[in-house]
Scaffold this active site. Structure first.
Site, PDB file in Angstrom:
ATOM      1  N   ASP A 194     -19.862  28.878 -57.682  1.00 12.69           N
ATOM      2  CA  ASP A 194     -19.550  30.104 -56.705  1.00 12.69           C
ATOM      3  C   ASP A 194     -18.354  30.149 -55.994  1.00 12.69           C
ATOM      4  O   ASP A 194     -17.721  28.860 -55.648  1.00 12.69           O
ATOM      5  CB  ASP A 194     -20.715  30.107 -55.590  1.00 12.69           C
ATOM      6  CG  ASP A 194     -20.685  31.408 -54.909  1.00 12.69           C
ATOM      7  OD1 ASP A 194     -21.480  32.339 -55.230  1.00 12.69           O
ATOM      8  OD2 ASP A 194     -19.732  31.871 -54.114  1.00 12.69           O
ATOM      9  N   ASN A 196     -10.447  39.294 -51.636  1.00 15.79           N
ATOM     10  CA  ASN A 196     -10.479  40.762 -51.912  1.00 15.79           C
ATOM     11  C   ASN A 196      -9.837  41.400 -50.683  1.00 15.79           C
ATOM     12  O   ASN A 196      -9.139  42.280 -50.878  1.00 15.79           O
ATOM     13  CB  ASN A 196     -12.125  41.211 -52.073  1.00 15.79           C
ATOM     14  CG  ASN A 196     -12.432  40.997 -53.795  1.00 15.79           C
ATOM     15  OD1 ASN A 196     -11.549  41.152 -54.569  1.00 15.79           O
ATOM     16  ND2 ASN A 196     -13.645  41.002 -53.850  1.00 15.79           N
ATOM     17  N   HIS A 231      -8.928  44.118 -54.581  1.00 17.70           N
ATOM     18  CA  HIS A 231      -9.670  44.103 -55.583  1.00 17.70           C
ATOM     19  C   HIS A 231      -9.397  43.672 -56.954  1.00 17.70           C
ATOM     20  O   HIS A 231      -9.628  42.851 -57.692  1.00 17.70           O
ATOM     21  CB  HIS A 231     -10.601  45.427 -55.663  1.00 17.70           C
ATOM     22  CG  HIS A 231     -12.037  45.053 -55.925  1.00 17.70           C
ATOM     23  ND1 HIS A 231     -12.439  45.032 -57.643  1.00 17.70           N
ATOM     24  CD2 HIS A 231     -13.118  44.666 -55.237  1.00 17.70           C
ATOM     25  CE1 HIS A 231     -13.612  45.055 -57.434  1.00 17.70           C
ATOM     26  NE2 HIS A 231     -14.210  44.641 -56.129  1.00 17.70           N
ATOM     27  N   ASP A 289     -10.137  40.435 -59.299  1.00 17.94           N
ATOM     28  CA  ASP A 289     -10.575  40.599 -60.468  1.00 17.94           C
ATOM     29  C   ASP A 289      -9.810  39.269 -61.253  1.00 17.94           C
ATOM     30  O   ASP A 289     -10.287  38.859 -62.248  1.00 17.94           O
ATOM     31  CB  ASP A 289     -10.404  41.788 -61.226  1.00 17.94           C
ATOM     32  CG  ASP A 289     -11.379  42.698 -60.811  1.00 17.94           C
ATOM     33  OD1 ASP A 289     -12.272  42.382 -60.137  1.00 17.94           O
ATOM     34  OD2 ASP A 289     -11.541  43.995 -61.252  1.00 17.94           O
ATOM     35  N   GLU A 326     -19.045  36.763 -58.054  1.00 21.88           N
ATOM     36  CA  GLU A 326     -18.377  35.671 -58.188  1.00 21.88           C
ATOM     37  C   GLU A 326     -19.233  34.426 -58.367  1.00 21.88           C
ATOM     38  O   GLU A 326     -18.804  33.345 -57.953  1.00 21.88           O
ATOM     39  CB  GLU A 326     -17.607  35.498 -57.200  1.00 21.88           C
ATOM     40  CG  GLU A 326     -17.761  35.963 -55.838  1.00 21.88           C
ATOM     41  CD  GLU A 326     -18.938  35.387 -55.281  1.00 21.88           C
ATOM     42  OE1 GLU A 326     -20.251  35.569 -55.305  1.00 21.88           O
ATOM     43  OE2 GLU A 326     -18.625  34.207 -54.245  1.00 21.88           O
TER      44      GLU A 326
HETATM   45  P1  GH3 Z   1     -18.839  32.046 -50.017  1.00 20.30           P
HETATM   46  O1  GH3 Z   1     -17.693  30.999 -49.885  1.00 20.30           O
HETATM   47  O2  GH3 Z   1     -19.924  31.525 -49.174  1.00 20.30           O
HETATM   48  O3  GH3 Z   1     -19.446  32.198 -51.248  1.00 20.30           O
HETATM   49  O4  GH3 Z   1     -18.220  33.258 -49.466  1.00 20.30           O
HETATM   50  P2  GH3 Z   1     -17.886  34.668 -50.629  1.00 20.30           P
HETATM   51  O5  GH3 Z   1     -17.010  35.352 -49.580  1.00 20.30           O
HETATM   52  O6  GH3 Z   1     -17.357  34.066 -51.688  1.00 20.30           O
HETATM   53  O7  GH3 Z   1     -19.304  35.255 -50.728  1.00 20.30           O
HETATM   54  P3  GH3 Z   1     -19.908  36.794 -50.565  1.00 20.30           P
HETATM   55  O8  GH3 Z   1     -21.302  37.017 -51.225  1.00 20.30           O
HETATM   56  O9  GH3 Z   1     -19.811  37.200 -48.899  1.00 20.30           O
HETATM   57  O10 GH3 Z   1     -18.775  37.731 -51.149  1.00 20.30           O
HETATM   58  C1  GH3 Z   1     -18.702  37.915 -52.391  1.00 20.30           C
HETATM   59  C2  GH3 Z   1     -17.730  39.027 -52.627  1.00 20.30           C
HETATM   60  O11 GH3 Z   1     -17.460  39.065 -54.219  1.00 20.30           O
HETATM   61  C3  GH3 Z   1     -18.132  40.384 -52.309  1.00 20.30           C
HETATM   62  C4  GH3 Z   1     -17.842  41.212 -53.423  1.00 20.30           C
HETATM   63  O12 GH3 Z   1     -17.025  42.102 -53.069  1.00 20.30           O
HETATM   64  C5  GH3 Z   1     -16.937  40.267 -54.483  1.00 20.30           C
HETATM   65  N1  GH3 Z   1     -17.203  40.930 -55.946  1.00 20.30           N
HETATM   66  C6  GH3 Z   1     -18.257  40.882 -56.433  1.00 20.30           C
HETATM   67  N2  GH3 Z   1     -18.012  41.155 -57.795  1.00 20.30           N
HETATM   68  C7  GH3 Z   1     -16.763  41.378 -57.862  1.00 20.30           C
HETATM   69  C8  GH3 Z   1     -15.677  41.644 -58.842  1.00 20.30           C
HETATM   70  O13 GH3 Z   1     -16.182  42.048 -60.136  1.00 20.30           O
HETATM   71  N3  GH3 Z   1     -14.605  41.929 -58.751  1.00 20.30           N
HETATM   72  C9  GH3 Z   1     -13.983  41.456 -57.289  1.00 20.30           C
HETATM   73  N4  GH3 Z   1     -12.528  41.704 -57.266  1.00 20.30           N
HETATM   74  N5  GH3 Z   1     -14.720  41.073 -56.417  1.00 20.30           N
HETATM   75  C10 GH3 Z   1     -16.386  41.015 -56.629  1.00 20.30           C
HETATM   76 MG    MG Z   2     -18.739  33.038 -53.014  1.00 20.88          MG
HETATM   77 MG    MG Z   3     -21.886  34.242 -54.358  1.00 20.62          MG
END
Ligand code: GH3
Ligand code: MG
Ligand code: MG
Length: 415
Positions: A260, A268, A273, A277, A303
């Site tokens: 993760d 982001n 964003h 990506d 992610e």
């Molecule tokens: P942690 O270290 O605890 O994992 O924190 P985190 O911020 O990585 O975890 P969190 O689950 O809060 O956030 C995940 C983020 O990933 C939120 C979402 O907007 C972003 N995300 C999910 N899919 C994609 C994608 O395809 N592209 C981008 N750019 N961002 C994405």
């Molecule tokens: Mg994360």
């Molecule tokens: Mg996650």
């Protein structure tokens, strides 16, 4: 057995009509398959050519020979154009009519008026060129894994060679007694029969290729993550379960990694964003470079990624996980000129057990990942018995999520 050449012509005319209409019908059902439309029209053009040729003797030679051949070249040119369109190459209108125009000009040359064999050789040369060009176009697109592409390449190549031999063969073999000119040649019958078989098999193969391409694209869309190009959750789970089954009879040490990205939301938020990506793509690159081709890697969502390393002992699995973590940290330090400094946390579970219970392994890897996050991120944690026993209850999990959010907010405010 003897085959009446006139009957053969009539049968070929019907077959060309049916195949042409069937291909156009297939195109009407899926208009994105533009190549199939070209191939359908190729059959109909060839039909008109054969019909004119069949009227040899009862209509002027200018029509039954010259125009008929010009149409025949255009038909083969349309098949070639279809092959170009099939692989996303542009139509070449000039080369498409080159054969026909060249032929009509040659027909006007008085020198060739009495040289039927030379004219026949030119006809064979032009047709062979278009057929071999068709085989070449399919060969150029061979990186696409379509099984039916290969028989198509071989068939078009062989048929082109046969066409080239056609004139010497006709000249060599005796013309039947009380023959009606060119129609009396045994080879004319044989080659016409072969042409009939080719037209049927080529229509079948071309349609099979188009169908296989459609299925491949649907399968890819259902199984591959469009951003990173690796397996999506569904595909990873299917492949991993399949590998597990295969190893019941022949157990191998296996590791499952749950990965993760750390503070990805904040990445982001800070860089946008699109850059986020890019970071996901960079991670995929790092994971691919750090693993073997036989290992499974998939994007489970957002992610979060997973990897399954077969035939890997525990120490080696930890080494691979560390390699993924380190190479990603290095590659994602600076992205598009911005100091992103992205990292990952990895939860690892290893088993020597004969039957892999995938959901159970993922659950254990998730526990280890949770620990890695709790212990400061950018680290690899291996699932241990303690973790499994001390798995949080629903209340613990709720508390943990609260703690996680608190940690995250602290980290974000620090950032
Ligand atoms: P942690 O270290 O605890 O994992 O924190 P985190 O911020 O990585 O975890 P969190 O689950 O809060 O956030 C995940 C983020 O990933 C939120 C979402 O907007 C972003 N995300 C999910 N899919 C994609 C994608 O395809 N592209 C981008 N750019 N961002 C994405
Ligand atoms: Mg994360
Ligand atoms: Mg996650």
């Amino acid at each position: 057995m003897t085959l009446d050449i006139h009957t053969l012509f009539l049968v070929t005319t019907y077959v060309e009509a049916i195949l042409g209409l069937l291909l156009l019908f297939a195109w009407a059902q899926n208009m994105a398959l533009r190549a199939v439309c070209w191939w359908g029209f190729a059959h109909l053009i060839r039909l008109s050519s054969i019909a004119l040729f069949g009227m040899y003797g009862s209509i002027p030679d200018l029509v039954s020979i010259d125009v008929s051949n010009a149409l025949l070249f255009t038909a083969y040119a349309a098949t070639w154009t279809g092959a170009r369109v099939f692989d996303g190459r542009p139509v070449e209108p000039v080369y498409m009519v080159t054969g026909a125009v060249l032929w009509l000009l040659i027909c006007r040359l008085p020198v060739l008026a009495d040289h039927a064999n030379t004219r026949a050789l030119i006809v064979a040369g032009i047709i062979t060129s278009y057929i071999w060009l068709t085989a070449y176009e399919f060969w150029r697109g061979r990186s696409e894994p379509l099984v039916s592409r290969w028989p198509a390449i071989i068939m078009f190549f062989a048929h082109g060679a046969l066409f080239l031999l056609r004139t010497p063969m006709i000249a060599l073999l005796p013309v039947a007694a009380n023959s009606d000119g060119v129609f009396g040649s045994v080879w004319m019958t044989v080659l016409s029969f072969e042409a009939l078989l080719l037209t049927i098999s080529s229509a079948f193969l071309l349609l099979a290729m188009a169908k296989e391409r459609t299925e491949l694209r649907h399968r890819t869309a259902a199984m591959v993550d469009p951003l990173t190009g690796i397996a999506n959750r569904r595909s990873f789970m299917q492949d991993a379960a399949l590998m597990g089954k295969q190893h019941i009879a022949d157990p191998r040490p296996t590791a499952v990694l749950l990965i993760d990205l750390d503070h990805f939301k904040s990445i982001n938020d800070r860089f946008g964003h699109t850059l986020g990506d890019r970071v996901l793509e960079i991670f995929t690159d790092a994971a691919r470079k750090s693993t073997r081709g036989s290992d499974l890697i998939g994007r489970l969502g957002g992610e979060e990624f997973a990897a399954m390393l077969i035939d890997t002992n525990r120490d080696k699995a930890v080494e691979v996980a560390e390699r993924i973590r380190e190479s990603f940290a290095q590659m994602a330090q600076e992205v598009d000129g911005r100091a992103v400094c992205a990292t990952v946390s990895i939860g690892l579970v290893h088993t020597e057990a004969p039957a892999l219970d995938l959901p159970e392994l993922l659950a254990q890897a998730d526990q280890a990942l949770y620990c890695a996050k709790e212990r400061g991120r950018n680290r690899v944690e291996v699932a241990s018995l303690d973790m499994i026993v001390a798995r949080p209850t629903a209340a613990d999990a709720a508390a943990a999520i609260g703690a996680k959010t608190a940690t995250k907010s602290a980290a974000q405010s620090a950032a």
